[in-house]
Scaffold this motif. Structure first.
Motif, mmCIF file in Angstrom:
data_model
loop_
_atom_site.group_PDB
_atom_site.id
_atom_site.type_symbol
_atom_site.label_atom_id
_atom_site.label_comp_id
_atom_site.label_asym_id
_atom_site.label_seq_id
_atom_site.Cartn_x
_atom_site.Cartn_y
_atom_site.Cartn_z
ATOM 1 N N PHE A 1 0.831 -1.203 0.000
ATOM 2 C CA PHE A 1 0.000 0.000 0.000
ATOM 3 C C PHE A 1 0.870 1.259 0.000
ATOM 4 N N PHE A 2 1.892 1.274 0.852
ATOM 5 C CA PHE A 2 2.819 2.409 0.933
ATOM 6 C C PHE A 2 3.515 2.614 -0.409
ATOM 7 N N GLU B 1 -1.320 20.077 2.102
ATOM 8 C CA GLU B 1 -0.379 19.028 1.703
ATOM 9 C C GLU B 1 -0.846 17.666 2.193
ATOM 10 N N ALA B 2 -0.321 16.637 1.558
ATOM 11 C CA ALA B 2 -0.549 15.247 1.971
ATOM 12 C C ALA B 2 0.812 14.590 2.135
ATOM 13 N N THR B 3 0.958 13.848 3.211
ATOM 14 C CA THR B 3 2.219 13.201 3.544
ATOM 15 C C THR B 3 1.962 11.744 3.895
ATOM 16 N N GLY C 1 5.402 -2.192 13.413
ATOM 17 C CA GLY C 1 5.558 -1.246 12.323
ATOM 18 C C GLY C 1 4.227 -0.859 11.727
ATOM 19 N N GLY C 2 4.261 0.199 10.947
ATOM 20 C CA GLY C 2 3.035 0.626 10.297
ATOM 21 C C GLY C 2 3.268 1.737 9.305
ATOM 22 N N ILE C 3 2.168 2.144 8.702
ATOM 23 C CA ILE C 3 2.175 3.224 7.718
ATOM 24 C C ILE C 3 1.052 4.186 8.043
ATOM 25 N N GLY C 4 1.095 5.348 7.430
ATOM 26 C CA GLY C 4 0.033 6.321 7.645
ATOM 27 C C GLY C 4 0.027 7.376 6.566
ATOM 28 N N ILE C 5 -1.046 8.133 6.551
ATOM 29 C CA ILE C 5 -1.174 9.263 5.643
ATOM 30 C C ILE C 5 -1.835 10.389 6.414
ATOM 31 N N ASP C 6 -1.363 11.612 6.193
ATOM 32 C CA ASP C 6 -2.054 12.750 6.790
ATOM 33 C C ASP C 6 -2.278 13.825 5.745
ATOM 34 N N LYS D 1 -5.152 12.491 10.269
ATOM 35 C CA LYS D 1 -4.165 11.458 9.968
ATOM 36 C C LYS D 1 -4.799 10.092 10.182
ATOM 37 N N LEU D 2 -4.396 9.138 9.378
ATOM 38 C CA LEU D 2 -4.825 7.753 9.543
ATOM 39 C C LEU D 2 -3.576 6.882 9.553
ATOM 40 N N ASP D 3 -3.338 6.213 10.680
ATOM 41 C CA ASP D 3 -2.223 5.284 10.810
ATOM 42 C C ASP D 3 -2.753 3.860 10.874
ATOM 43 N N LEU D 4 -1.980 2.927 10.322
ATOM 44 C CA LEU D 4 -2.274 1.500 10.395
ATOM 45 C C LEU D 4 -1.048 0.830 11.004
ATOM 46 N N TRP D 5 -1.232 0.126 12.135
ATOM 47 C CA TRP D 5 -0.120 -0.486 12.863
ATOM 48 C C TRP D 5 -0.347 -1.979 13.024
ATOM 49 N N TYR D 6 0.742 -2.730 12.937
ATOM 50 C CA TYR D 6 0.726 -4.155 13.279
ATOM 51 C C TYR D 6 1.669 -4.314 14.463
#
Length: 188
Positions: free
Chosen positions: A6-7, A49-51, A75-80, A97-102
């Motif tokens: 996804f990232f 902006e989007a990061t 670990g995880g990824i996110g977008i803000d 912001k939306l983060d997804l963590w495992y």
């Protein structure tokens, strides 16, 4: 693995649109842990902006969770997405912001088999275990941006309020709920 795909997709799409990628680093702390992330600003105009982010979340929940002691790493990824409130490239901003963590959470739980207030000779039971969770963490953000070196470097101070939702749990249930984060981010 799906998170990395996804990232990569988001990063690839941003390259296709000829966006200027700006790298960065951020640190967030919360009462029960710390988050360190590498970032890439994939879209921006004068005030928005989007990061995207990829990082490590170190949870030290102690007794904030459902168990007496919860500690873990993952670990995880996110977008803000953020928007500056003024007309300048610095100042107050608001966003989400939306983060997804495992995360792998190691836990301990002390269980007393006797009813509260009763005197009992039964021993206290100590249970231990590991729970793997997939966390969805949406937050709203307010922050302040500084430009100490022209427009090439940004320094952001932020506070975020949101919720941790254990969307998938493998093992005993562990903590989730409201989260408050303080953050510092550098953009290059």
């Amino acid at each position: 693995m799906r998170l990395l795909i996804f990232f990569g997709l988001i990063l690839g799409l941003s390259l296709d649109t000829q966006a200027q990628i700006k790298p960065g680093l951020s640190v967030q702390i919360y009462p029960a842990g710390q988050i360190v992330q590498a970032s890439a600003r994939v879209w921006s105009n004068e005030r928005s902006e989007a990061t995207i982010f990829a990082g490590i979340n170190r949870a030290r929940r102690q007794d904030f969770g459902k168990k007496d002691n919860e500690e873990g790493l993952g670990g995880g990824i996110g977008i803000d997405i953020m928007r500056l409130t003024g007309t300048r490239p610095r100042g107050l901003y608001l966003g989400g912001k939306l983060d997804l963590w495992y995360l792998n959470i190691d836990w301990r739980q002390v269980e007393n088999p006797c009813p509260k207030g009763a005197q009992c000779l039964a021993p206290v039971i100590l249970r231990t275990g590991e729970t793997r969770i997939f966390v969805v963490q949406p937050t709203v953000i307010a922050g302040y941006r500084l430009l100490p070196v022209g427009n090439s470097v940004t320094v952001d101070f932020s506070i975020a309020l949101g919720v941790e939702i254990n969307a998938y749990t493998d093992g005993d249930r562990v903590g989730e709920g409201v989260i408050l984060l303080g953050g510092l981010a550098l953009g290059f």
